[in-house]
Motif scaffolding. Structure first.
Motif, short mmCIF file in Angstrom:
data_model
loop_
_atom_site.label_atom_id
_atom_site.label_comp_id
_atom_site.label_asym_id
_atom_site.label_seq_id
_atom_site.Cartn_x
_atom_site.Cartn_y
_atom_site.Cartn_z
N SER A 1 80.75 45.48 11.13
CA SER A 1 80.16 46.82 11.22
C SER A 1 78.77 46.69 11.83
O SER A 1 77.79 46.49 11.12
CB SER A 1 80.10 47.44 9.83
OG SER A 1 79.42 46.56 8.97
N TYR A 2 78.70 46.75 13.12
CA TYR A 2 77.41 46.61 13.78
C TYR A 2 76.50 47.76 13.42
O TYR A 2 76.88 48.91 13.47
CB TYR A 2 77.61 46.59 15.31
CG TYR A 2 77.95 45.24 15.85
CD1 TYR A 2 79.05 44.55 15.37
CD2 TYR A 2 77.16 44.65 16.82
CE1 TYR A 2 79.36 43.31 15.87
CE2 TYR A 2 77.48 43.41 17.33
CZ TYR A 2 78.58 42.74 16.86
OH TYR A 2 78.88 41.51 17.35
N LYS A 3 75.28 47.42 13.01
CA LYS A 3 74.31 48.47 12.70
C LYS A 3 73.48 48.71 13.95
O LYS A 3 73.47 47.89 14.85
CB LYS A 3 73.44 48.01 11.53
CG LYS A 3 74.25 47.90 10.24
CD LYS A 3 73.37 47.56 9.08
CE LYS A 3 74.21 47.44 7.82
NZ LYS A 3 73.46 46.87 6.72
N PRO A 4 72.78 49.83 14.00
CA PRO A 4 72.08 50.16 15.24
C PRO A 4 70.80 49.37 15.45
O PRO A 4 69.72 49.92 15.62
CB PRO A 4 71.79 51.65 15.09
CG PRO A 4 71.71 51.87 13.63
CD PRO A 4 72.65 50.90 12.99
N TYR A 5 70.88 48.05 15.39
CA TYR A 5 69.74 47.22 15.74
C TYR A 5 70.04 46.62 17.10
O TYR A 5 71.17 46.21 17.36
CB TYR A 5 69.56 46.07 14.73
CG TYR A 5 69.13 46.52 13.36
CD1 TYR A 5 67.79 46.79 13.09
CD2 TYR A 5 70.05 46.67 12.33
CE1 TYR A 5 67.39 47.19 11.83
CE2 TYR A 5 69.66 47.07 11.07
CZ TYR A 5 68.33 47.33 10.82
OH TYR A 5 67.94 47.73 9.57
N ASN A 6 69.03 46.54 17.97
CA ASN A 6 69.26 45.89 19.25
C ASN A 6 68.82 44.43 19.12
O ASN A 6 67.63 44.13 19.06
CB ASN A 6 68.47 46.60 20.36
CG ASN A 6 68.75 45.96 21.71
OD1 ASN A 6 68.84 44.72 21.83
ND2 ASN A 6 68.91 46.77 22.74
#
Ligand code: NAD
Length: 441
Positions: free
Chosen positions: A15-20
């Protein structure tokens, strides 16, 4: 029929979180560039990849239709030797994620002093929805696109998230077919029966614990007097728990992704998690069957509880961005060491809190460098076409990881640096010097 090549521990969807991740990698680099006083051309060279490939892989699917997948290979820096880095299959793969991972590979190879540069690859796809034949076609298509720009002397790929030994063997076969040669050093992570190295399966988890062992020595604490909690129950976590137990430590909690519930749970056993025992409770997705775990005496807790345990050591060994601003204060004051088995498990904000609290954070690119170190050994063995025993491999791995940790720790003490900064200083300085020595800057 749609089947997963490895319906085991990798069957969860990250579950990729919105961090770049690339922005994080660049921020970390900028901080160390200041400490090192790097000049502007060196910063310009090192904060971006040297080469990027983005390409289409058209595949005929089993139903007769054609689908075009996007593939990447990003070579961040190869001043110290051939680039090295895995190929990730993931539906949410982005070019920025690959850039970040390529940059981290450069630092990871440099911090343990491997004569390698850093690279990473990927394909935007979800292997859960692809048959074996379709996955094989993607692997071969990736090699056909990259064959002129990878190879044993230039850039050596490896497995990563949702790719495995079978994928590597298909890629090797395609490479050898096109080049008309035998080139076992082209790719690592192969099956042991087809040019893979003994010890690779254990390497990352064991490497984490080699660094924990050295950190405990410096704190003058015996492993047998400590307890740990681990996030994840995959390859890295399992071998870390095993070696830590051999050193006398007790792992009291692990957490794991639950594919059916699409969330994670923590499994607590105060008298010690036993890997072989808990493996008897894994379900067909590589997750843990809660009923069976309870029968074995485990308490089932919410997933985040792995980090709230009253333990001496935390080992995040699942995925990125897990220790964050919102939960870092849940970490007990008793925690002395955090060994980052996963790549990028701690966000910049959470790291600042740990830094203030004087926790010994063994940074990811040092703690989990055992994987690439053993991959390097596989590359060397492949190029020589000569194979070492498991004991030889694990002995060399221990030496490399121990030397890497001690060099970082000595520098941290000498210059009063946070361990992560000291590791970056050593790694970035080595790469910058190699670039200067070659006359690039
Ligand atoms: P894996 O797929 O074998 O295992 C991952 C584990 O994490 C699984 O048990 C899964 O259930 C668990 N997990 C996923 N999401 C979770 C969540 N939200 N909460 C709790 N558990 C969760 O993967 P691996 O090879 O063990 O890799 C783990 C991490 O280590 C990744 O970040 C990977 O990039 C990094 N790493 C791996 C290697 C290697 O050699 N395998 C080398 C260097 C770095």
């Amino acid at each position: 029929m749609k089947v997963s090549v490895r319906p085991s521990a990798r069957s969860y969807i990250l579950s990729y979180k919105p961090y770049n991740s690339f922005a994080i990698a660049q921020t970390q680099f900028d901080g160390v560039a200041e400490i090192l006083g790097l000049d502007a051309p060196t910063r310009d060279l090192l904060r971006q990849p040297m080469r990027e490939y983005s390409f289409a892989i058209p595949i005929r699917l089993d139903d007769g239709s054609t689908q075009v997948f996007r593939g990447f290979r990003i070579q961040h820096n190869d001043a110290r030797g051939p680039s090295k880095g895995g190929i990730r299959f993931h539906p949410q793969e982005t070019q920025d994620t690959v850039r970040a991972l390529a940059m981290w590979m450069t630092w990871k190879c440099a911090v343990v002093d491997l004569p390698l540069g850093g690279a990473k690859g990927g394909v935007i796809c979800d292997p859960h929805n692809l048959s074996e034949r379709e996955q094989e076609a993607i692997c071969r298509g990736w090699v056909r696109q990259m064959v002129r720009n990878v190879g044993p002397q230039g850039d050596v790929p490896a497995p990563d998230v949702m790719t495995n030994a079978q994928h590597m063997l298909w890629m090797l076969d395609e490479y050898e077919h096109i080049t008309g040669s035998k080139a076992p050093g082209f790719i690592t992570g192969k099956p042991v029966t087809s040019g893979g190295s003994f010890g690779r399966t254990e390497a990352t988890g064991y490497g984490v614990i080699f660094t924990v062992r050295e950190a405990l020595k410096e704190l003058n604490v015996r492993a047998s007097d400590t307890t740990a909690s681990v996030q994840g129950f995959g390859n890295v976590a399992q071998y870390a728990i095993r070696l830590y137990e051999q050193l006398g430590g007790t792992t009291v909690c692990v957490s794991c992704w639950d594919q059916a519930d699409q969330t994670s749970y923590a499994y607590q056993k105060k008298d010690g998690v036993n890997v072989d025992e808990l493996l008897t409770a894994t379900d067909r997705f590589g997750g843990i069957d809660q009923g069976k775990a309870k029968d074995l005496g485990y308490r089932v807790l919410p997933g985040e509880d792995w980090l709230k345990q009253e333990v001496d050591i935390l080992i995040p060994a699942a995925m990125e961005n897990q220790i964050v601003e919102e939960n870092v204060h849940d970490i007990s004051d008793r925690v002395k060491i955090i060994a980052e088995g996963a790549n990028g498990p701690t966000t910049t904000e959470a790291d600042a809190v740990l830094r203030r609290r004087n926790v010994v954070v063994i940074p990811d690119f040092l703690a989990n460098a055992g994987g690439v170190t053993c991959s390097y050994f596989e590359q060397v063995q492949g190029n020589m076409n000569y194979y070492w025993s498991k004991d030889e491999v694990l002995g060399k791995l221990d030496s490399k990881m121990t030397a890497g940790f001690i060099a970082v720790s000595d520098l941290a003490r000498a210059r009063t640096l946070y361990l992560r900064d000291a590791a970056y200083v050593i790694a970035i300085d080595r790469v910058a010097r190699a670039c200067r020595d070659r006359g690039w800057i």
